[in-house]
Design a protein around this motif. Structure first.
Motif, PDB file in Angstrom:
ATOM      1  N   LYS A   2      28.848  -5.994  34.962  1.00  0.00           N
ATOM      2  CA  LYS A   2      28.121  -6.665  33.888  1.00  0.00           C
ATOM      3  C   LYS A   2      28.896  -7.906  33.446  1.00  0.00           C
ATOM      4  O   LYS A   2      30.121  -7.946  33.516  1.00  0.00           O
ATOM      5  N   ASP A  17      32.898 -11.776  33.632  1.00  0.00           N
ATOM      6  CA  ASP A  17      32.728 -10.326  33.607  1.00  0.00           C
ATOM      7  C   ASP A  17      33.426  -9.724  32.389  1.00  0.00           C
ATOM      8  O   ASP A  17      34.015 -10.441  31.569  1.00  0.00           O
ATOM      9  N   ARG A  47      22.982 -11.962  29.232  1.00  0.00           N
ATOM     10  CA  ARG A  47      23.778 -10.844  29.739  1.00  0.00           C
ATOM     11  C   ARG A  47      23.128 -10.366  31.028  1.00  0.00           C
ATOM     12  O   ARG A  47      21.909 -10.124  31.065  1.00  0.00           O
ATOM     13  N   GLU A  49      23.538  -8.241  35.085  1.00  0.00           N
ATOM     14  CA  GLU A  49      24.217  -7.317  35.989  1.00  0.00           C
ATOM     15  C   GLU A  49      24.283  -7.982  37.357  1.00  0.00           C
ATOM     16  O   GLU A  49      23.320  -8.640  37.778  1.00  0.00           O
ATOM     17  N   GLU A  66      19.422  -8.772  31.332  1.00  0.00           N
ATOM     18  CA  GLU A  66      19.134  -7.867  30.222  1.00  0.00           C
ATOM     19  C   GLU A  66      18.232  -8.555  29.210  1.00  0.00           C
ATOM     20  O   GLU A  66      18.197  -9.782  29.101  1.00  0.00           O
TER      21      GLU A  66
END
Length: 307
Positions: A2, A17, A47, A49, A66
């Motif tokens: 993430k 990260d 944000r 992944e 996200e």
């Protein structure tokens, strides 16, 4: 893994990260933003992944964005009918305003404040370059600050040349992610260099990264002030078109009009020329600033958004 997007160059992104390491990343496939036609699927502050690729080139692939808590958005200057997300997931926004060299218009200030209101982002006005103000301009600035203060917007003064207001701004930033915005030439870079003394080194590092992608000045960039404190710098904005705010709801994002929402004769009052309008009456009584009302009418009728 993430991370948070801290820089964009169009097709490539720089992602920090959770351990603070930077990764050069690209999107996997096409991403659609819910109910938004935007020119940029990813914005600084998003944000995400991602997975680090095993090609040996130290690159990564972003496979999920996200949900955003909020964002600042404007009409795209390059794609008609598209919008551009300036930055996402903000705790607050600072609009850098200048009354001289160059002059920031009320229309621009009010468009920014309406956009921040619409997405639930607290906004503060920073009147910069006070070293260039004479006594009359200082008096004028105090009047403007009072006007915005009455409707709930805090303001402060600053001067990079005299290092005025730097400590106060730094205190306001602590523990938050803050967007800094304004017209070109309002002195954002000078203020940021004082807030982040080692920025010259960071800028050099980011420039090396930018050369690997498609360089553009239409994207924001995130800098770390100290632990848990970040600022997002935006290139100078010439115009700020209002996005996705229906005319019937526009007045909801003017605090002084919102508090009179149920006082008009008609429930669907647009506060333009309807009889029994509480907002028009408040303007007549100088309870609502004429400049704010003129900004409202300009937005309502889709007029030139640079004024």
């Amino acid at each position: 893994m993430k991370g948070v997007v801290v820089k964009s160059t169009g097709s490539w992104y720089l992602v920090r990260d959770e351990e603070g390491k930077l990764h050069r990343a690209r999107l996997r496939g096409k991403f659609k933003n819910k109910n938004l036609k935007v020119s940029n699927p990813l914005a600084v502050g998003d944000r995400v992944e991602f997975d680090v690729e095993t090609t040996g080139e130290d690159t990564a692939v972003i496979h999920k964005i996200e949900d955003r808590e909020n964002y600042i958005i404007r009409q795209s200057t390059h794609k008609t009918a598209y919008s551009h997300i300036i930055a996402a997931n903000l705790d607050q926004a600072l609009l850098i305003v200048t009354l001289v060299s160059p002059r920031t218009s009320f229309g621009f200030i009010d468009r920014f404040l309406v956009t921040a209101e619409a997405y639930g982002i607290p906004a503060v006005l920073v009147f910069n370059k006070t070293d260039l103000y004479d006594e009359d301009v200082m008096k004028y600035q105090r009047q403007i600050s009072h006007m915005y203060g009455q409707i709930g917007y805090a303001s402060m003064t600053a001067s990079a040349a005299n290092q005025e207001g730097i400590a106060e701004i730094n205190s306001l930033l602590q523990g938050k992610t803050t967007l800094l915005s304004g017209h070109s030439g309002v002195g954002k870079s000078s203020l940021i260099n004082l807030l982040v003394p080692d920025l010259a080194l960071k800028t050099s590092e980011i420039s090396d990264f930018s050369d690997k992608g498609v360089h553009t000045t239409t994207f924001a960039e995130m800098f770390e002030v100290d632990e848990d404190t970040y600022i997002i710098d935006t290139p100078g904005i010439k115009e700020l078109g209002i996005v996705d705010i229906p005319a019937a709801q526009l007045s909801h994002f003017f605090p002084e009009m919102r508090e009179r929402m149920n006082q008009c004769r008609f429930n669907n009052c647009t506060h333009f020329n309807e009889p029994g309008c509480a907002v028009i009456e408040a303007v007549r009584k100088s309870e609502i600033s004429l400049t704010r009302y003129e900004s409202y009418l300009s937005m309502l009728h889709g007029q030139d958004n640079r004024k």
